[in-house]
Motif scaffolding. Structure first.
Motif, PDB file in Angstrom:
ATOM      1  N   GLY A 118       0.908  -1.246  -0.352  1.00  0.00           N
ATOM      2  CA  GLY A 118      -0.587  -0.081  -0.531  1.00  0.00           C
ATOM      3  C   GLY A 118       0.923   1.084   0.014  1.00  0.00           C
ATOM      4  O   GLY A 118       0.186   2.335   0.419  1.00  0.00           O
ATOM      5  N   LEU A 119       2.175   1.127  -0.465  1.00  0.00           N
ATOM      6  CA  LEU A 119       2.949   1.987  -0.549  1.00  0.00           C
ATOM      7  C   LEU A 119       3.130   3.263   1.210  1.00  0.00           C
ATOM      8  O   LEU A 119       3.901   4.349   0.566  1.00  0.00           O
ATOM      9  CB  LEU A 119       2.456   3.445  -1.592  1.00  0.00           C
ATOM     10  N   SER A 120       3.201   2.800   1.823  1.00  0.00           N
ATOM     11  CA  SER A 120       3.597   2.609   3.392  1.00  0.00           C
ATOM     12  C   SER A 120       4.899   3.151   3.242  1.00  0.00           C
ATOM     13  O   SER A 120       5.907   2.714   3.019  1.00  0.00           O
ATOM     14  CB  SER A 120       2.300   2.699   4.435  1.00  0.00           C
ATOM     15  N   GLU A 121       5.593   3.303   4.018  1.00  0.00           N
ATOM     16  CA  GLU A 121       7.095   3.330   4.452  1.00  0.00           C
ATOM     17  C   GLU A 121       7.075   1.873   5.164  1.00  0.00           C
ATOM     18  O   GLU A 121       8.504   1.782   4.301  1.00  0.00           O
ATOM     19  CB  GLU A 121       7.425   4.445   5.495  1.00  0.00           C
ATOM     20  N   HIS A 122       6.252   1.188   5.570  1.00  0.00           N
ATOM     21  CA  HIS A 122       6.373   0.290   6.042  1.00  0.00           C
ATOM     22  C   HIS A 122       6.318  -0.511   5.110  1.00  0.00           C
ATOM     23  O   HIS A 122       7.273  -1.423   5.250  1.00  0.00           O
ATOM     24  CB  HIS A 122       5.910  -0.291   6.984  1.00  0.00           C
ATOM     25  N   GLY A 123       5.700  -0.571   4.140  1.00  0.00           N
ATOM     26  CA  GLY A 123       4.800  -1.177   3.319  1.00  0.00           C
ATOM     27  C   GLY A 123       5.958  -1.507   2.450  1.00  0.00           C
ATOM     28  O   GLY A 123       6.621  -3.007   1.721  1.00  0.00           O
ATOM     29  N   LEU A 124       7.299  -0.669   2.530  1.00  0.00           N
ATOM     30  CA  LEU A 124       8.549  -0.546   1.440  1.00  0.00           C
ATOM     31  C   LEU A 124       9.379  -1.257   2.361  1.00  0.00           C
ATOM     32  O   LEU A 124      10.256  -1.816   1.552  1.00  0.00           O
ATOM     33  CB  LEU A 124       8.944   0.833   0.809  1.00  0.00           C
ATOM     34  N   LEU A 125       9.734  -0.827   2.900  1.00  0.00           N
ATOM     35  CA  LEU A 125      10.464  -1.987   3.463  1.00  0.00           C
ATOM     36  C   LEU A 125       9.735  -3.478   3.989  1.00  0.00           C
ATOM     37  O   LEU A 125      10.781  -4.005   3.480  1.00  0.00           O
ATOM     38  CB  LEU A 125      10.684  -1.805   5.307  1.00  0.00           C
ATOM     39  N   ALA A 126       8.949  -3.848   4.414  1.00  0.00           N
ATOM     40  CA  ALA A 126       8.315  -5.258   3.781  1.00  0.00           C
ATOM     41  C   ALA A 126       8.442  -5.855   2.715  1.00  0.00           C
ATOM     42  O   ALA A 126       9.736  -6.765   2.903  1.00  0.00           O
ATOM     43  CB  ALA A 126       7.468  -5.430   3.777  1.00  0.00           C
ATOM     44  N   PHE A 127       8.600  -4.030   1.482  1.00  0.00           N
ATOM     45  CA  PHE A 127       8.891  -5.424   0.629  1.00  0.00           C
ATOM     46  C   PHE A 127      10.053  -6.032   0.127  1.00  0.00           C
ATOM     47  O   PHE A 127      11.160  -6.696  -0.536  1.00  0.00           O
ATOM     48  CB  PHE A 127       8.783  -3.788  -1.025  1.00  0.00           C
ATOM     49  N   GLY A 128      11.288  -4.814   0.958  1.00  0.00           N
ATOM     50  CA  GLY A 128      13.062  -5.588   0.850  1.00  0.00           C
ATOM     51  C   GLY A 128      13.042  -7.063   1.360  1.00  0.00           C
ATOM     52  O   GLY A 128      14.255  -7.440   1.467  1.00  0.00           O
ATOM     53  N   TRP A 129      12.030  -7.594   2.019  1.00  0.00           N
ATOM     54  CA  TRP A 129      12.015  -9.062   2.691  1.00  0.00           C
ATOM     55  C   TRP A 129      11.672 -10.170   1.455  1.00  0.00           C
ATOM     56  O   TRP A 129      11.769 -11.109   1.498  1.00  0.00           O
ATOM     57  CB  TRP A 129      11.597  -8.987   3.443  1.00  0.00           C
TER      58      TRP A 129
END
Lengths: 303, 266
Positions: free
Chosen positions: B65-76
């Motif tokens: 959903g393009l949140s900061e945490h969402g982008l960090l989660a994409f790292g995993w």
């Protein structure tokens, strides 16, 4: 209790019969030669004995214990024919690592073996991948023997070793046998087997062709005697006990003899001999005779 | 067994350490990217160029959903993070049986008073420890990056759940490759087969995410059960994916053991 008991061992690899009911036993303190050409089943026998390969039928006992039990391998030493070692470790780390598998059998012979086999101190700190082929083989021998095993199973132990190291190895094996240890030596080097083994087994296509002492094999071997008489060769030599064939030509005779040679010696002595040549058969002759004729020259396999 | 573990550590330490550092550095860089660049804006522009149906699907499934945490989660969820974990799992499993049979070292090793059960347990135990260290290194990279770049930290529980999820995915790859290894005689071929299975699974999962008619395929892939967005962004639990990944691991490892205990070596 036999040091190694092999009974009715059978193994197939797909359509290939690697072993067809092999049986023999080694007594404590004996050095036993296990002979056969490539593909005869020697390595398969040893691999079954150390639990690497499962036999289709038959049983192996190491020092009284079923071979598949890990505990049975506590008191044995094994050198594979195709020795491969972890190349990332140093020789010393490898020796230490393998010694730790037998906490109750410390590597009491390591120093003696390294010295006898001429293993340079500087090589101990080098990684295995930087060691020469011969040095790796020496390392394999130390790995197999450093804990002073009661039973040694050695597959082509001197392959790749120089003659001096081969001699040192033979002396080490004789020394261990004198100390009551049992050694099975699978080898192609017949002179080596002849020099140190008391008994041999000859294997062909998974079948045991012979199992007896080298002396026994020599006795039962068909041997050739060449005689030159002072006068004409006497008649009746071919009918003497033990003489299987005789070729006479003037004063010369060629005789093929098996077993007791005394009747022949008596007859030729009475006739007057100028020259008598009766070479002792070498193990190589015996070995080749088995492989040349198919079955045993004179007798079948005995277990 | 401790002795074998020690030998395995000596042999594989560099490989595992480098892999752990790579994963940690990657997660750290993801934090740096999230903190220093308007990644959300860039991705939003990228999404604008996609058809409307894909926009929703990609932003929800890949970027949380393009949140900061969402982008960090994409790292995993990123292919690099998955590839590093799978590489360690697959290489260790391929070497465990087929690799050692290929080099012949297993012949000398199993002629020692070491049972096959202990050998197998040591290999599995070492792989579990190596994969746990790898996961911890990755989590360490995320934690360090969040702290250094002042990104709002994840809850400890969420990170722990993510760690369990990531670890179990790699364990499942280890189990599957170990099964191939138990049948194989060449470490390289087994590793290649393991990578192919992982790649095929990844491709099927991506297709299942992007194409609704193929969505039914996604649950048959292992990557489907790696759920950083749900765990880190939505606070979801890890029980269901963990159960599936654990079952795959145990079943494949058991099958590998049944084969290994009876096979001829080397």
């Amino acid at each position: 209790m036999a040091a190694l008991e092999i009974e009715g061992l059978r193994k197939r690899f797909g359509p290939v019969h690697a072993l067809r009911g092999v049986s023999f036993a080694l007594e404590p303190g004996e050095i036993f030669g296990y002979l056969g050409p490539n593909g005869a089943g020697k390595t398969t026998t040893l691999r079954i004995a150390v639990g690497l390969v499962r036999a289709d039928a038959g049983a192996v006992r190491l020092l009284g214990e079923p071979a598949r039990r890990a505990r049975a391998r506590e008191r044995i030493g094994y050198l594979p024919g195709e020795l491969r070692l972890w190349e990332e470790l140093s020789a010393r780390a490898l020796l230490d690592s393998f010694a730790r598998y037998r906490p109750s059998r410390p590597p009491v012979l390591r120093g003696r073996l390294l010295e006898a086999l001429g293993f340079a101190e500087s090589d101990l700190g080098r990684r295995v991948k930087f060691l020469s082929h011969g040095t790796r083989r020496k390392l394999g021998l130390v790995l197999a023997m450093q804990h002073d095993p009661d039973l040694l199973l050695l597959d082509e132990p001197t392959a790749g070793l120089d003659p001096l190291v081969q001699r040192a190895f033979r002396e080490l094996v004789l020394e261990r046998a004198r100390a009551g240890r049992t050694v099975l030596l699978s080898s192609h080097v017949l002179s080596e087997v002849e020099a140190i083994c008391g008994r041999v087994a000859i294997l062909r296509a998974g079948e045991l062709l012979a199992l007896e002492s080298i002396e026994g094999l020599r006795t039962r071997m068909l041997r050739r005697a060449s005689v030159r008489f002072r006068g004409p060769a006497p008649e009746g030599l071919a009918r003497l006990p033990g003489v299987e064939r005789a070729e006479l030509s003037g004063s010369e005779a060629t005789l093929w003899v098996r077993g007791d040679v005394n009747p022949l010696l008596g007859a030729v002595a009475r006739a007057g001999v100028e020259q008598f040549v009766f070479p002792e058969p070498q193990l190589e002759d015996i070995f080749l005779a088995y492989y040349g004729s198919g079955r045993a020259p004179g007798a079948g396999a005995r277990s | 067994m401790r002795n074998l573990l020690r030998s395995l550590a000596a042999r594989h330490a560099a490989f595992v350490a480098v892999s752990g550092l790579l994963l940690a550095a990657f997660q750290y860089l993801i934090c740096a990217a999230v903190a220093s660049v308007d990644v959300s804006g860039a991705i939003a522009k990228l999404l604008d160029s996609l058809p409307p149906m894909l926009q929703t699907m990609v932003s929800a499934t890949l970027f949380g959903g393009l949140s900061e945490h969402g982008l960090l989660a994409f790292g995993w969820n990123h292919p690099i993070a998955q590839a590093i974990g799978a590489a360690v799992a697959i290489v260790l499993a391929a070497r465990a049986v087929a690799g050692e049979a290929e080099t012949g070292a297993i012949e000398l090793l199993l002629s020692q008073p070491l049972s096959r059960g202990r050998y197998f347990a040591a290999q599995a135990g070492f792989a579990l420890a190596a994969l746990a260290l790898l996961t911890l290194a990755g989590l360490g990279g995320t934690l360090l990056g969040q702290r250094v770049f002042h990104v709002t930290p994840f809850a400890g529980v969420a990170l722990a759940r993510l760690g369990v999820d990531y670890l179990l995915l790699q364990c499942a790859w280890f189990g599957i490759t170990l099964l191939l290894s138990a049948f194989g005689r060449e470490g390289g071929r087994v590793a290649s087969a393991g990578f192919l299975v992982a790649l095929a699974s990844y491709i099927v999962q991506v297709i299942g995410q992007l194409w609704e008619r193929a969505a039914f395929l996604a649950p048959y892939t292992l990557q489907h059960y790696l759920r950083p967005q749900e765990i880190l962004v939505k606070g979801a639990g890890v029980a269901e994916p963990a159960a599936v990944l654990l079952a795959v691991t145990l079943v494949s490892a058991l099958a590998a053991w049944l084969r290994f205990r009876r096979r001829d070596l080397p």
